[in-house]
Design a protein around this motif. Structure first.
Motif, short mmCIF file in Angstrom:
data_model
loop_
_atom_site.label_atom_id
_atom_site.label_comp_id
_atom_site.label_asym_id
_atom_site.label_seq_id
_atom_site.Cartn_x
_atom_site.Cartn_y
_atom_site.Cartn_z
N ASP A 743 0.84 -1.20 0.00
CA ASP A 743 0.00 0.00 0.00
C ASP A 743 0.88 1.25 0.00
OD1 ASP A 743 -2.08 -1.80 0.18
OD2 ASP A 743 -2.19 -1.66 2.37
N GLN A 744 1.95 1.21 0.81
CA GLN A 744 2.90 2.33 0.79
C GLN A 744 3.50 2.49 -0.60
OE1 GLN A 744 5.75 2.96 3.97
NE2 GLN A 744 4.81 1.27 5.12
N TYR A 745 3.81 1.35 -1.20
CA TYR A 745 4.43 1.39 -2.53
C TYR A 745 3.50 2.05 -3.54
CZ TYR A 745 6.42 -0.21 -6.94
OH TYR A 745 6.93 -0.25 -8.20
N MET A 746 2.20 1.78 -3.44
CA MET A 746 1.25 2.38 -4.37
C MET A 746 1.17 3.89 -4.15
SD MET A 746 0.47 0.02 -6.31
CE MET A 746 -0.60 1.04 -7.32
N LEU A 747 1.27 4.35 -2.90
CA LEU A 747 1.30 5.80 -2.66
C LEU A 747 2.58 6.41 -3.22
CD1 LEU A 747 -0.13 6.16 0.97
CD2 LEU A 747 -1.32 6.35 -1.23
N HIS A 748 3.66 5.67 -3.12
CA HIS A 748 4.93 6.12 -3.70
C HIS A 748 4.78 6.30 -5.22
CE1 HIS A 748 9.28 6.07 -4.60
NE2 HIS A 748 9.00 5.16 -5.51
N LEU A 749 4.19 5.31 -5.87
CA LEU A 749 3.96 5.43 -7.32
C LEU A 749 2.96 6.54 -7.63
CD1 LEU A 749 3.63 1.70 -8.52
CD2 LEU A 749 5.64 3.19 -8.62
#
Length: 999
Positions: A743-749
């Motif tokens: 989920d953090q990774y999706m916010l990063h993207l």
């Protein structure tokens, strides 16, 4: 740490660095978005994540948290256009422009609308033009600027007048000027209403009750002021010059009103001009034994009667040759001897050669009038590209010819009238004959009779046509009004250097066009337009215009419109103080002129009426590439009064289209059973997605592709809306650093996407916006993230932090995606906003600002870590093509080191079916080991690989080996979550058992 494998020394420091970069003890796991993973994800994974519970799950159905939303997956038939009309009404499309103008904001964005022509139905060119402008305006409005955009129409001019007269047929011959003007005005008004309705239907944001029209009295008055200010500065003058003349329209044309027909056929001829008086040098080279003639080639035989000279190039070599057939001596360029002899089907013997300057002071006879001398004159426009190197010169019918005549005081008599026929001055044989038709025939026959015609042949070449009537023009001298471009060219070029052109190459194109124009003919011989405000003396070649006359006329036009020029008697058009000086009302010596201003002057002065503030600057001009020689140039050339101010301060955007060819018949469809209506948003998506710097394509295939794109986007949006139905961002959100790594990774993207989208809008690169969005919602979201998180969304407890973590990401994704496409698809964006469950009283998305992201979303080390897990996932999924990943379990063996520590943070237990690592692998269970297990069954698949970890710009580098061991699971399919994690097919898996018992 199992087996006491805790990193020490450099490894410990590297892990600490990684932790600080990612800001969470749970390091990222592979999202599988690199390489083959995404393709495999779609076709191979058919288990837990893709085959989620539905109504057939029986007794456990009510325990599963399936998506809940009334947002429709598809709008069929007339639902799409009907929904758009409903959205426009419900979300206040008509009030949006006024609302944003009333905001107290510091920045203003001004897009100056180039007026479309009010002479027909809305077409594809209009759609491209207005939608591109609207996308830009909506972006800047959402970004916090107060948008200044006043749509307008170009209402005067020949196309409208011709259209009206053609519909009236024979009745048109008896109409007065005012009757023509009234009918033209009615025609323009009707066209405006049709076009305006289409623009509103396409969702174009504007105050449609306050547009500008070039036939409005106040607009015309400003235009007349601009004309006089340019006249007063010496930039406007009247002169007798050759201009492009349209016999079919009976008016002069500017170069911007021409189009070139590459298939035009001319009757080219080789003509003899008998020597009358040789120059001293030529006299020494010839004797009296054979007649001598100068050989001339022309593609316009009808201009021969108006010949006044023959021009040569002083620096070139010329030759005296003897014709083998006739024995006659000819003079022509030395370089053209062989070519011309071949064309004339003869042979030339070169007697002597000499320089062009040696022809000075020689004369020859006019080929049709033997006793008329045509002097030999030097001229730099003579070339050796075609012809004979000697150029027939008719000052009334050529721009360069006129220049030669001015220099040498030659007569400039025009033998052709407004209809393109010879006048009586041309002689009885030619009088009343159309120069491009029968007139050419007669001239050629006269040359034959005079024995001065050597050859006639047809020539296919590019030739100027009237862009309205599609008929050829001629060059004809007449008294016209001009703007002296030469005097302002240097200043204009300097001004253009301050303007950003998109594409940059367009600047050179505009400068080149300006360089080719020494002057701009601004007078037209029609009635539907703004009059040139001058009075001509009844008997003398004099005219009257001054500040007093202009001020009087401007006030009249401002109050009553330009019709006063035709409706008021001349004495009322002059102020009293001037009238008394020119004969008084009873003996007035002057009459109003009958010329009107070129409509490019009409539209080119729009800045003076529309642009705001004392500087009258625009941020953007956005038009088709044909406007380089049209509206862009006329706008530039009319700003030099009193100071050059009105050029856009940011950029000039060019769209590479021919904007007057294809008509729109597809908004509502024809046969709606076979061709369902596309709606405005499909049209807008197509416009944004088109490469507007080339010739764009439109048709069922591209429109269907646009509709398919939007359908996929709708599905993505429906998933997002449905899965936040029970979520309140104010109370249920999880802090970013406590969220699941994926989920953090999706916010990063998401933050990276938002930054790129914003920058692309600023650069007006809407095509890349579409492509970036399309890639994100199909690949990163639908094909990857949604497949992974479905189990967590549907099968965990409602308030489980793991589920809330996912929903926290979905809320942010929904917000960024909707705002990203809102300028392009305003109807869909507003429809989505009406269905967001946690917004109790939804406002318009356009009234709530642009994309908002958080700096803490950016995790510099996250992407590197995710890719490491991706590599293992790729290995696993690639080993079981076409099979359900949930039916397998995996063992991941990583040698001790940084990579092991990264992956271990995704799964603290040795073996898990609920860890972040297993969620990404989508297997039945995942086991993480630092060394290979001692015993394995025979049916295992072993996969080896290496991964290079590269953090902090290369300061932390470590390559690690890993092995992925794949084997069939021994567990059964859980009847609730469909994952292979149950001890038997009749019992729930431990996770589901805990959730259900809690319910």
């Amino acid at each position: 740490m199992r087996w006491g494998l805790r990193p020490r020394g450099p490894e410990a420091a590297a892990l600490a660095t990684a932790r600080s970069l990612w800001g969470t003890p749970r390091l990222p796991c592979s999202p599988g978005w690199q390489g083959a993973t995404k393709r495999l994800l779609v076709r191979s994974v058919s288990g837990a994540s893709n085959h989620q519970p539905n109504s057939n799950t029986g007794r456990y159905r009510d325990t599963v948290l399936l998506p809940q939303t009334s947002f429709p997956m598809k709008l069929l038939g007339r639902q799409q256009p009907d929904k758009e009309l409903e959205i426009q009404q419900k979300c206040g499309f008509s009030e949006l422009y006024s609302w944003q103008r009333e905001r107290k904001v510091k920045t203003e964005f001004c897009l100056h609308d180039g007026p479309p022509y009010a002479n027909g139905d809305p077409h594809v060119g209009h759609a491209l033009n207005k939608i591109l402008k609207d996308i830009a305006n909506r972006f800047h409005m959402m970004s916090g600027s107060k948008v200044h955009f006043v749509p307008g129409w170009d209402c005067h001019g020949l196309p409208i007048e011709i259209k009206v007269l053609s519909e009236l047929d024979r009745e048109a011959q008896n109409l007065s000027a005012m009757e023509i003007r009234e009918k033209a005005r009615s025609f323009a008004k009707a066209a405006i209403e049709k076009q305006k309705s289409a623009f509103i239907r396409w969702g174009i944001m504007a105050d449609w009750n306050n547009c500008y029209y070039t036939f409005d009295g106040k607009y015309e008055a400003k235009q007349l002021r601009t004309f006089y200010q340019m006249y007063d500065k010496g930039l406007v003058y009247r002169s007798y010059k050759p201009v492009f003349w349209s016999p079919s329209s009976r008016t002069a044309l500017a170069e911007a009103e021409l189009e070139y027909n590459p298939e035009h056929v001319s009757r080219s001829i080789y003509v003899k001009f008998p020597l009358l008086k040789p120059s001293p040098k030529l006299a020494s080279l010839i004797d009296d034994s054979s007649p001598v003639s100068f050989l001339v080639w022309t593609t316009q035989p009808w201009t021969i009667p108006a010949n006044e000279a023959v021009c040569y190039m002083p620096e070139s070599k010329y030759a005296v040759v003897k014709c083998s057939k006739s024995g006659d001596l000819y003079v022509l360029a030395a370089d053209k001897v062989e070519t011309v002899a071949s064309t004339l089907e003869t042979a030339f013997e070169t007697i002597s050669t000499f320089s062009g300057v040696d022809l000075e002071n020689g004369t020859c006879s006019h080929p049709l009038i033997p006793d008329k001398a045509s002097p030999l004159l030097p001229a730099n426009h003579v070339t050796m590209a075609k012809g004979t190197g000697l150029v027939h010169t008719a000052p009334a019918h050529g721009m360069e010819d006129y220049g030669v005549a001015s220099q040498h005081n030659l007569p400039m008599d025009c033998l052709v009238d407004e209809d393109g026929v010879f006048t009586d001055v041309a002689g009885p044989e030619l009088q009343n004959k159309a120069v491009l038709e029968e007139g050419t025939d007669v001239v050629i026959k006269m040359l034959q009779t005079a024995k001065n015609l050597l050859k006639e042949e047809k020539l296919v070449h590019s030739y100027p046509y009237d862009w309205r009537t599609k008929k050829p023009v001629v060059i004809r001298a007449s008294k016209q009004w001009f703007i002296n471009i030469a005097d302002i060219k240097i200043a204009a070029k300097e001004l253009l250097k301050k303007v950003k052109f998109i594409p940059g190459s367009a600047l050179n194109g505009m400068v080149e066009m300006m360089d080719r124009r020494p002057y701009w003919c601004i007078s037209r011989q029609r009635v539907w337009g703004v009059p040139i405000p001058v009075f001509h003396h009844k008997t003398k070649d004099e005219y009257l215009i001054n500040s007093q006359t202009i001020e009087h006329i401007v006030k009249l036009v401002e109050q009553h419109g330009s019709d006063v020029w035709w409706t008021l008697p001349p004495e009322q058009l002059l102020p009293k103080e001037v009238l008394s000086e020119v004969g008084g009302p009873d003996a007035l010596e002057y009459v109003p002129g009958q010329d009107i201003l070129d409509i490019w002057f009409d539209s080119g002065t729009s800045w003076s009426h529309v642009l705001p503030g004392p500087d009258q600057r625009a941020d953007l001009y956005l038009e088709g590439k044909d406007q380089l020689g049209g509206w862009f140039q006329s706008s530039l050339l009319t700003i030099f009064i009193p100071e050059p101010t009105s050029l856009p301060k940011t950029s000039v955007q060019l769209i590479g289209i021919e904007s007057h060819c294809v008509y729109i018949f597809f908004l509502n469809g024809k046969d709606q059973s076979k061709e369902p209506p596309y709606g405005a948003d499909v049209l807008r998506w197509w416009v944004a997605d088109s490469n507007v710097f080339t010739e764009v394509a439109i048709g069922p295939s591209v429109l269907n592709a646009a509709r398919d794109d939007i359908s996929k986007l709708r599905n993505t949006l429906r998933f997002l809306l449905g899965n936040v139905a029970d979520f309140n961002p104010e109370t249920d959100s999880i802090p970013v650093n406590d969220m699941y790594v994926i989920d953090q990774y999706m916010l990063h993207l998401l933050q990276d996407l938002a930054n790129k989208i914003t920058e692309l809008y600023k650069q007006y690169d809407f095509g890349k916006v579409v492509r970036l969005l399309r890639t994100f919602y199909t690949r990163e979201l639908s094909h990857f993230y949604f497949s992974i998180i479905k189990d967590r969304l549907y099968c965990e407890k409602e308030n489980d932090p793991r589920r809330r973590s996912c929903q926290t990401a979905l809320v942010e994704i929904l917000d960024v995606i909707v705002r990203s496409f809102a300028p392009i698809l305003p109807h869909l964006a507003e429809e989505v906003f009406q269905h967001i469950p946690y917004i109790k009283e939804p406002k318009s998305v356009f009234r709530t600002g642009w994309i908002s992201t958080s700096s803490i979303w950016k995790k510099p080390g996250l992407e590197e870590a995710v890719e490491s897990a991706c590599a293992m996932r790729d290995s696993f999924l690639g080993s079981i093509p076409g099979k359900n990943a949930a039916e397998y379990k995996v063992i991941i063996v990583i040698e001790p080191g940084l990579l092991f520590e990264i992956i271990e943070m995704l799964q603290s237990e040795e073996t898990s079916s609920t860890s972040q690592l297993n969620e990404l692998m989508m297997a039945s269970e995942s086991t993480l080991l630092a060394q290979e297990p001692r015993e394995m069954t025979a049916d295992v698949i072993e996969l080896k690989g290496k991964f290079l970890i590269n953090l902090e710009g290369g300061d932390i580098r470590e390559e690690s080996s890993y092995k992925v061991i794949v084997m069939p699971t021994t567990k059964e399919k859980c009847p609730r979550c469909w994952k292979y994690t149950a001890e038997s097919s009749d019992t729930l898996c431990p996770r589901c058992a805990e959730v259900v018992s809690g319910k």
